[in-house]
Design a protein around this motif. Structure first.
Motif, PDB file in Angstrom:
ATOM      1  N   VAL A   1       0.832  -1.199   0.096  1.00 18.36           N
ATOM      2  CA  VAL A   1      -0.229   0.498   0.270  1.00 18.36           C
ATOM      3  C   VAL A   1       0.553   1.254  -0.106  1.00 18.36           C
ATOM      4  O   VAL A   1       1.007   2.052  -0.968  1.00 18.36           O
ATOM      5  CB  VAL A   1      -0.429   0.071   1.328  1.00 18.36           C
ATOM      6  N   VAL A   2       1.803   1.401   0.798  1.00 14.53           N
ATOM      7  CA  VAL A   2       2.412   2.653   0.809  1.00 14.53           C
ATOM      8  C   VAL A   2       3.547   2.610  -0.409  1.00 14.53           C
ATOM      9  O   VAL A   2       3.513   3.515  -0.768  1.00 14.53           O
ATOM     10  CB  VAL A   2       3.555   2.368   2.028  1.00 14.53           C
ATOM     11  N   MET A   3       3.620   1.089  -0.612  1.00 13.06           N
ATOM     12  CA  MET A   3       4.701   1.257  -2.481  1.00 13.06           C
ATOM     13  C   MET A   3       4.370   2.056  -3.437  1.00 13.06           C
ATOM     14  O   MET A   3       4.961   2.737  -4.005  1.00 13.06           O
ATOM     15  CB  MET A   3       5.355   0.324  -2.349  1.00 13.06           C
ATOM     16  N   MET A   4       2.474   1.440  -3.851  1.00 12.92           N
ATOM     17  CA  MET A   4       1.261   2.369  -4.504  1.00 12.92           C
ATOM     18  C   MET A   4       1.238   4.036  -4.671  1.00 12.92           C
ATOM     19  O   MET A   4       1.047   4.476  -5.209  1.00 12.92           O
ATOM     20  CB  MET A   4       0.391   0.637  -4.078  1.00 12.92           C
ATOM     21  N   ILE A   5       1.646   3.865  -3.288  1.00 14.87           N
ATOM     22  CA  ILE A   5       1.199   5.651  -2.934  1.00 14.87           C
ATOM     23  C   ILE A   5       2.591   6.308  -3.578  1.00 14.87           C
ATOM     24  O   ILE A   5       2.336   7.614  -3.394  1.00 14.87           O
ATOM     25  CB  ILE A   5       1.305   5.970  -1.003  1.00 14.87           C
ATOM     26  N   VAL A   6       3.930   5.894  -3.011  1.00 11.84           N
ATOM     27  CA  VAL A   6       5.344   6.309  -3.253  1.00 11.84           C
ATOM     28  C   VAL A   6       5.981   6.061  -4.300  1.00 11.84           C
ATOM     29  O   VAL A   6       6.166   7.311  -5.152  1.00 11.84           O
ATOM     30  CB  VAL A   6       5.834   5.689  -1.954  1.00 11.84           C
TER      31      VAL A   6
ATOM     32  N   LEU B   1      17.609   3.427  -1.945  1.00  3.53           N
ATOM     33  CA  LEU B   1      18.578   2.707  -0.941  1.00  3.53           C
ATOM     34  C   LEU B   1      18.321   2.584   0.279  1.00  3.53           C
ATOM     35  O   LEU B   1      18.732   1.618   1.469  1.00  3.53           O
ATOM     36  CB  LEU B   1      19.464   2.157  -2.333  1.00  3.53           C
ATOM     37  N   SER B   2      19.687   3.978   0.395  1.00  6.38           N
ATOM     38  CA  SER B   2      19.566   3.758   1.918  1.00  6.38           C
ATOM     39  C   SER B   2      18.513   3.846   3.022  1.00  6.38           C
ATOM     40  O   SER B   2      18.740   3.897   3.962  1.00  6.38           O
ATOM     41  CB  SER B   2      20.461   5.560   1.875  1.00  6.38           C
ATOM     42  N   LEU B   3      17.395   4.428   2.884  1.00  7.48           N
ATOM     43  CA  LEU B   3      16.278   4.101   3.430  1.00  7.48           C
ATOM     44  C   LEU B   3      16.031   2.962   4.105  1.00  7.48           C
ATOM     45  O   LEU B   3      15.496   2.341   4.528  1.00  7.48           O
ATOM     46  CB  LEU B   3      15.168   4.604   2.449  1.00  7.48           C
ATOM     47  N   VAL B   4      16.612   1.999   2.110  1.00  5.19           N
ATOM     48  CA  VAL B   4      15.655   0.139   2.496  1.00  5.19           C
ATOM     49  C   VAL B   4      16.963  -0.456   3.676  1.00  5.19           C
ATOM     50  O   VAL B   4      16.562  -1.385   4.390  1.00  5.19           O
ATOM     51  CB  VAL B   4      15.884  -0.175   1.528  1.00  5.19           C
ATOM     52  N   ALA B   5      18.177  -0.069   3.334  1.00  4.39           N
ATOM     53  CA  ALA B   5      19.065  -0.179   4.435  1.00  4.39           C
ATOM     54  C   ALA B   5      18.620   0.136   5.226  1.00  4.39           C
ATOM     55  O   ALA B   5      19.106  -0.226   6.797  1.00  4.39           O
ATOM     56  CB  ALA B   5      20.799   0.383   4.555  1.00  4.39           C
ATOM     57  N   VAL B   6      18.516   1.002   6.086  1.00  6.04           N
ATOM     58  CA  VAL B   6      18.172   1.606   7.429  1.00  6.04           C
ATOM     59  C   VAL B   6      17.109   0.705   7.981  1.00  6.04           C
ATOM     60  O   VAL B   6      17.216   0.190   9.348  1.00  6.04           O
ATOM     61  CB  VAL B   6      17.695   3.259   7.355  1.00  6.04           C
ATOM     62  N   SER B   7      16.100   0.229   7.235  1.00  2.00           N
ATOM     63  CA  SER B   7      15.117  -0.627   7.810  1.00  2.00           C
ATOM     64  C   SER B   7      15.533  -2.067   7.767  1.00  2.00           C
ATOM     65  O   SER B   7      15.426  -2.753   8.853  1.00  2.00           O
ATOM     66  CB  SER B   7      13.292  -0.633   6.290  1.00  2.00           C
TER      67      SER B   7
ATOM     68  N   THR C   1      11.811   1.169  -1.309  1.00  2.00           N
ATOM     69  CA  THR C   1      11.399   1.071  -2.358  1.00  2.00           C
ATOM     70  C   THR C   1      11.155   1.489  -3.507  1.00  2.00           C
ATOM     71  O   THR C   1      11.074   1.661  -4.498  1.00  2.00           O
ATOM     72  CB  THR C   1      10.778  -0.359  -1.981  1.00  2.00           C
ATOM     73  N   GLY C   2       9.741   1.972  -3.336  1.00  2.00           N
ATOM     74  CA  GLY C   2       9.230   3.423  -3.945  1.00  2.00           C
ATOM     75  C   GLY C   2       9.992   4.010  -4.024  1.00  2.00           C
ATOM     76  O   GLY C   2       9.569   4.056  -5.871  1.00  2.00           O
ATOM     77  N   LEU C   3      10.840   4.975  -3.550  1.00  2.00           N
ATOM     78  CA  LEU C   3      11.449   5.699  -4.500  1.00  2.00           C
ATOM     79  C   LEU C   3      12.807   5.121  -5.469  1.00  2.00           C
ATOM     80  O   LEU C   3      13.247   5.853  -5.809  1.00  2.00           O
ATOM     81  CB  LEU C   3      12.092   6.749  -3.228  1.00  2.00           C
ATOM     82  N   PHE C   4      13.276   3.926  -5.225  1.00  3.23           N
ATOM     83  CA  PHE C   4      14.193   3.077  -6.171  1.00  3.23           C
ATOM     84  C   PHE C   4      13.015   3.006  -7.542  1.00  3.23           C
ATOM     85  O   PHE C   4      14.160   3.235  -8.128  1.00  3.23           O
ATOM     86  CB  PHE C   4      14.624   1.801  -5.092  1.00  3.23           C
TER      87      PHE C   4
END
Length: 256
Positions: free
Chosen positions: A97-102, A123-129, A156-159
């Motif tokens: 759902v979040v990916m669909m928005i982002v 990718l940096s946000l994914v690494a933090v997660s 992931t959405g930003l990527f």
């Protein structure tokens, strides 16, 4: 398939080893056949375009990492935390759902700013997660899981859109079909490999701690799963660091 069989009977027993050999021979044969063909199914020359190769490599790694979550979180929510299938499903649906928005937002950002920088940010946000999953244990508040999942979904959405934009923009018009197919293949390779690697790391760690072969969740020893999960997400974090390196290389190429 050989890896999954290896989880059951041992990775270096005859049947899995035969599977590894067949897979290796198949890959070598495919590459040789493609190089010799006048009309190759996958034109390998396209990988000489470095921004394309970096983008495809990063795509494989992030989807590989994503499937650590896809595979391990149902175990965590339903088995370790004893949530119902419905409750677990509601929590698992947060990611798409979040990916669909982002996703559409990242496309707009890629049009206005350097897409390579958006890719690196995602990718940096994914690494933090992935590091965030270390904070999950048998008694963690569910908001911790939700927060980590939202961060991963945003990253992931930003990527995805900016990376696809780069991959498709650096090839010639006559290569667009091949580029799109390879980009989709990268996603599938990541998904399949992520399933195999996540369970391999999980069950290997659990087996080492239990001093016996473990190939499933052990209800009487939930701590084994938590330990294995933490190591698995450490491996996932390393994969994303590798993807960040590729995205930085990709950005350098685009600046030239």
């Amino acid at each position: 398939m050989a890896i999954f069989l290896g989880q059951e009977v041992g990775y270096f027993t005859p049947i899995p080893v035969i599977g590894y050999v067949i897979a290796l021979i198949s890959i070598i044969w495919f590459i040789r056949a493609e190089r010799r063909s006048k009309t190759p199914l996958m034109p390998l020359s396209i990988f000489k375009i470095k921004p394309f190769s970096y983008g495809v490599g990063a795509a494989i790694l992030i989807f590989l990492s994503n499937f650590f979550t896809v595979v391990l979180m149902p175990f965590y929510l339903e088995d370790a935390r004893h949530l119902s299938a419905g409750q677990a499903g509601l929590l698992l649906i947060i990611f798409p759902v979040v990916m669909m928005i982002v996703g559409p937002i990242s496309g707009v950002l890629a049009d206005r700013f350097d897409p390579a920088k958006i890719v690196t940010l995602g990718l940096s946000l994914v690494a933090v997660s992935q590091l965030g999953y270390w904070f999950l244990d048998l008694n963690s508040p569910l908001w911790v899981y939700i927060t980590v999942t939202v961060v991963m979904a945003v990253g992931t959405g930003l990527f995805q859109s900016p990376n696809s934009d780069i991959v498709m923009s650096v090839v010639g018009k006559d290569q667009l079909g091949s580029a799109g197919s390879i980009n989709a293949l990268a996603r599938n390779i990541g998904m399949v490999s992520g399933t195999a690697l996540s369970t391999t790391v999980l069950f290997t760690v659990m087996s080492m701690l239990a001093h016996t072969k473990v190939t499933t969740y052990l209800p009487t020893q939930p701590g084994l799963f938590i330990s294995g999960m933490h190591v698995a997400f450490t491996a996932s974090f390393i994969l994303i660091v590798m993807a960040i390196w590729l995205s930085l290389k990709q950005g350098q190429m685009n600046l030239k």
